[in-house]
Design a protein around this motif. Sequence first.
Motif: not given
Length: 121
Positions: A35-36, A46-48, A90-94
Amino acid sequence: QVQLVESGGGLVQPGGSLRLSCAASGSIFSINFMGWYRQAPGKERELVALIISGGNTNYADSVKGRFTISRDNAKNTVYLQMNSLKPEDTAVYYCNADLIVAAPYRNLEIWGQGTLVTVSS
């Protein structure tokens, strides 16, 4: 050593598109889900989007209809296609994965290093 390597972040104008990739490598026996997540400045992570081994997907309400998660099982890679991007994306995506590693077999949850997505004109 099992790891996730992300790519594809960057700067994009509102309304634009980006595609994130996350490849899992190492002694992987199987992957339960990938997941992202994202974390904007001053906010909680937060979960995307999430995709499980059977192919079912789950999305945050804020990205439904704009983002698509997919997975290439042969490559142990998950993708996040992001369309109609907004400044609030806009965010850092993990990248995140829950998997079974081999020798010895055990369950493991791992995170990628994060990739920055900036949506701005």
